[in-house]
Design an enzyme around this catalytic site. Structure first.
Site, PDB file in Angstrom:
ATOM      1  N   HIS A  66     -58.877 -58.879  71.110  1.00  0.00           N
ATOM      2  CA  HIS A  66     -59.691 -60.297  71.009  1.00  0.00           C
ATOM      3  C   HIS A  66     -58.573 -61.271  71.037  1.00  0.00           C
ATOM      4  O   HIS A  66     -59.506 -62.846  70.485  1.00  0.00           O
ATOM      5  CB  HIS A  66     -59.765 -60.099  69.461  1.00  0.00           C
ATOM      6  CG  HIS A  66     -60.879 -58.745  69.219  1.00  0.00           C
ATOM      7  ND1 HIS A  66     -60.629 -57.331  68.735  1.00  0.00           N
ATOM      8  CD2 HIS A  66     -62.739 -59.154  69.046  1.00  0.00           C
ATOM      9  CE1 HIS A  66     -62.343 -56.547  69.539  1.00  0.00           C
ATOM     10  NE2 HIS A  66     -62.991 -57.185  69.863  1.00  0.00           N
ATOM     11  N   CYS A 109     -60.263 -52.015  71.961  1.00  0.00           N
ATOM     12  CA  CYS A 109     -61.205 -52.524  72.377  1.00  0.00           C
ATOM     13  C   CYS A 109     -61.214 -52.449  73.357  1.00  0.00           C
ATOM     14  O   CYS A 109     -60.799 -52.212  74.581  1.00  0.00           O
ATOM     15  CB  CYS A 109     -62.018 -53.348  71.500  1.00  0.00           C
ATOM     16  SG  CYS A 109     -63.836 -53.036  71.157  1.00  0.00           S
TER      17      CYS A 109
END
EC number: 2.1.1.14
Length: 764
Positions: A703, A735
């Site tokens: 992120h 992720c």
């Protein structure tokens, strides 16, 4: 007789203007002034949409996150970003994502980037907030400039403004102590900043201030309950009237506490806490405002306005001018405008209401309460017809699906043998090295991918052309991974627009919007599919793509699926049957896909349950029921395979300590989780609980645009090995890599693979 107001409005814009403006700024393609001008423009549009309300929220707009905004308002900046020169907005984005705009960071002291703030879910929603950071030395210094500026903007627009502030107890509760200090010990230092803020807002002409304390719908220890008494005693007699706002659940044992606090009004989520309306009225002082959230701010179904009026009219007669009505919570969690939808299923569309339509519903209720139902008769008849049409639609109920769920047995949720036996057979088949490397599933969604998808949907690219374009991108992903030296590959998910919407589009029981975007965090928006009926899988959804990817490599290729709990929690879910029933329907549909992948020769299958924890009820007393059917649904999905088939699952941005047993009960062979932003603190759960299976603690914060170094990854994995035996550790990002660029992904994964090789050398 009744006051209408709103707790918050979507800030992304009807066409995701904020998303695109942020991304232009971060890339250095737009100036800071242009970004700020866009923010002002969006606020003006939002207030214009709420001009008919008696009170509209101010301060609910944020460039990234409202909790991060509150941290900056309170002067609570992490030490790692203090002292950097440049605009305050640059530091804001450094905390949010590790760096600001390219042009801003080019000359800043932190030009290499800093560690981004930890991010986790906002209560039980799919919205992520930046976690406030505290130490024993934390101090607070008020900067009310954003409120002052926005109140002036609203006043110039003729808006009667109600500033929105995250309350002090909830703010502390949301944060994390970065040392061994007690967060609550900071309350005496924090309260003067709040007292000053409330005085500033009143001086700027705010008669009412909405002070959000959603933590009141959770179970609170006595020290936290006492913190409420201390905090609000400090506010008593202040110049602004306070509307204490609670939402997302019931007050239960906290209701008497709320009634004794010295505030001038209380907002109750009457969608979730309908039974508490009368006790709240009875417990509050006779002159207190009672604000009732009568429109669901979390879901997109039309409100049964006639049904609401049946119970609300007597309440209005009892309270008179003390009654305020509003949505149950901020409308941040729903899309902006249903009227923009031109392709939405014509039968289902009349059943729905987005943010603007929810405000229209509020106005209808207000007219009916002020002037009688006859004055709102046309709108009420139309609402009744839509509600009845949905209830009677034959598309909602499928007897065959319900019969399949009724035939579920416990054996369908069990693997053939225990993990130890499975692990030996999987090791013999896969022949992976120590510290095996993999990724979570997606690779960058390039301009070429987006263009092909757009052309395909527009009809300018035929099926064969689209298939060829996606296969080309899959081939690129496979080549890049082989060059990097990853051990278990993924196909990159080029064909998928979203990890939930992609599956929903291929399942019966779903419909889809074009513009139904909601903010997940920062510039990240999702478009939840709309689950309106019973769910079934007409045909295989992923098999051909995964088979093609496997044909390009001799290395194991993971089949990538989204699990039933995550599909459920990241959809707008039907509200006419228990969520558990819908989840079991999803489990059967995804189970069929798992078995088809195995039959196609795929030996590693990942079933993502990123949203398992966010579905937890806010009260622990209700956790066991939820975890029971959620874990059962995952096991039904995953456990029809042979021992040799390795099942992975992925969870992101979750605290695991309190549900670690449930995670173990899922019995996935490998679980991958987010840990990099917490510096492996999330693995504290494994200190006392001996997790029996394999685990991949994320070491690359996807992120943030920052690229982790090899040394940093090695350091994180050494910390992990202190809690989990090294022979059961995987090395992977936090992720999926969909939102990153290849120029970031390749060097980051290069460092990750190099780190794994270093770790293997140390383990010899």
């Amino acid at each position: 007789m009744v006051t209408t107001h709103n707790l918050g409005f979507p800030r992304i814009g009807a066409k995701r203007e904020l998303k695109f403006g942020l991304e232009r700024y971060w890339k250095g393609e737009a100036s800071r002034d242009e970004l700020k001008a866009l923010g002002a423009q969006l606020r003006q549009l939002n207030w214009a949409s709420q001009k008919d309300l008696d009170l509209a929220p101010v301060g609910d707009f944020a460039f990234y996150d409202q909790v991060l905004d509150m941290s900056f308002t309170l002067g609570n900046l992490p030490a790692r970003v203090q002292g950097f020169h440049g605009d305050a907005l640059d530091n804001y984005f450094r905390v949010a994502r590790g760096r600001s705009a390219e042009s801003a960071d080019a000359h800043a002291a932190c030009c290499g980037g800093v560690a981004a703030g930890e991010m986790t879910k906002w209560f039980d929603t799919n919205y992520h907030y930046i976690v406030p950071e505290f130490t024993a030395d934390t101090t607070f210094t008020l900067d009310a400039s954003r409120y002052v500026e926005q109140l002036a903007e609203a006043r110039a627009q003729g808006i009667k403004a109600k500033p929105v502030v995250i309350g002090p107890v909830t703010y502390l509760w949301l944060g994390k102590a970065k040392d061994d200090s007690d967060k609550l010990a900071l309350l005496p230092r924090l309260l003067p900043a709040y007292v000053e803020l409330l005085a500033t807002l009143a001086a700027q002409g705010a008669e009412w201030v909405q002070i959000d304390e959603p933590v009141l719908v959770t179970e609170l220890a006595s020290a936290w309950r006492e913190a409420f008494r201390t905090a609000y005693a400090a506010f008593a007699g202040g110049p602004a009237k306070l509307l204490l706002a609670t939402y997302f659940g019931q007050l239960q044992e906290n209701l008497p506490l709320v009634c004794e606090l010295p505030v001038q009004g209380v907002h109750l989520d009457a969608v979730n806490a309908r039974a508490e309306v009368e006790p709240l009225i009875a417990g509050l002082p006779a002159d207190s405002v009672v604000s009732l959230g009568v429109i669901n701010g979390r879901n997109i179904w039309k409100t049964d306005l006639n049904g609401v009026l049946d119970w609300l009219v007597p309440v209005a007669a009892q309270l008179g001018e003390r009654l305020w009505i509003a949505p149950s919570c901020s409308l941040l969690h729903v899309p902006v405008d249903l009227d923009s939808e031109r392709k939405l299923d014509p039968e289902v569309k009349p059943w729905l209401a987005f943010a603007l339509q929810k405000l229209d519903e509020l106005k209808v209720l207000a007219v009916a309460l002020r002037e009688g139902r006859i004055a709102a008769q046309t709108a009420l008849y139309a609402n009744r017809d839509a509600i009845e049409a949905r209830r009677a639609s034959p598309r909602v109920h499928n007897p065959a699906v319900k019969e399949a769920v009724a035939r579920l047995t416990a054996d369908m949720g069990r693997r053939q043998h225990a993990y130890a036996q499975r692990a030996a057979r999987q090791a013999a088949l896969l022949k992976l090295p120590a510290f095996p490397t993999t990724t979570i599933g997606s690779f960058p969604q390039t301009a070429e991918i987006r263009q092909a998808r757009s052309q395909y949907k527009a009809g300018t690219l035929d099926e064969a052309g689209y298939q060829a374009a996606m296969r080309a991108e899959i081939g690129r992903s496979v080549r890049e991974q082989e060059a990097l030296g990853l051990d278990v590959l993924v196909h990159g998910e080029a064909e998928r627009n979203d990890m939930v919407e992609y599956f929903g589009e291929q399942l019966e029981g779903y419909v889809f919007s074009q513009f139904g975007w909601v903010q997940s965090y920062g510039s990240r928006c999702v478009k939840p599919p709309i689950l309106f009926g019973d769910i079934s899988r007409p045909q295989a959804m992923t098999v051909e793509w995964i088979k093609y990817a496997q044909s390009l490599t001799d290395k194991p290729m993971k089949g990538m699926l989204t699990g039933p709990v995550t599909i459920l929690n990241w959809s707008f879910v039907r509200d006419d049957q228990p969520r558990a029933d819908s989840c079991r329907q999803l489990a059967l549909a995804i189970r069929a896909e798992v078995l088809d992948l195995e039959r196609a020769g795929i030996s590693v299958i990942q079933i993502d349950e990123a949203a398992l924890r966010e579905g937890l009820p806010l009260r622990r007393a209700q956790w066991s029921e939820y975890l029971g059917w959620a874990v059962e649904s995952f096991r039904i999905t995953a456990n029809g395979v042979r021992d040799e088939t390795q099942i992975h699952t992925h969870m992101c941005y979750s605290e695991f300590n309190d549900i670690i047993q449930a995670i173990a009960d899922m019995d996935a062979d490998v679980i991958t989780i987010e840990t990099s932003r917490s510096d492996m603190e999330l693995l504290d759960a494994f200190d006392d609980f001996k997790y029996p299976n394999e685990i991949g603690p994320g070491v690359y914060d996807i992120h943030s645009p920052n690229i982790p170094t090899q040394e940093h990854i090695v350091q994180l994995m050494r910390k992990a090995a202190e809690r989990v035996p090294a022979e059961r550790l995987w090395v992977n990002p936090d992720c999926g890599l969909k939102t990153r660029q290849w120029a970031e992904v390749v060097p980051a994964l290069t460092n990750m693979v190099a780190a794994a090789r270093t770790l293997r050398g140390e383990a010899r």
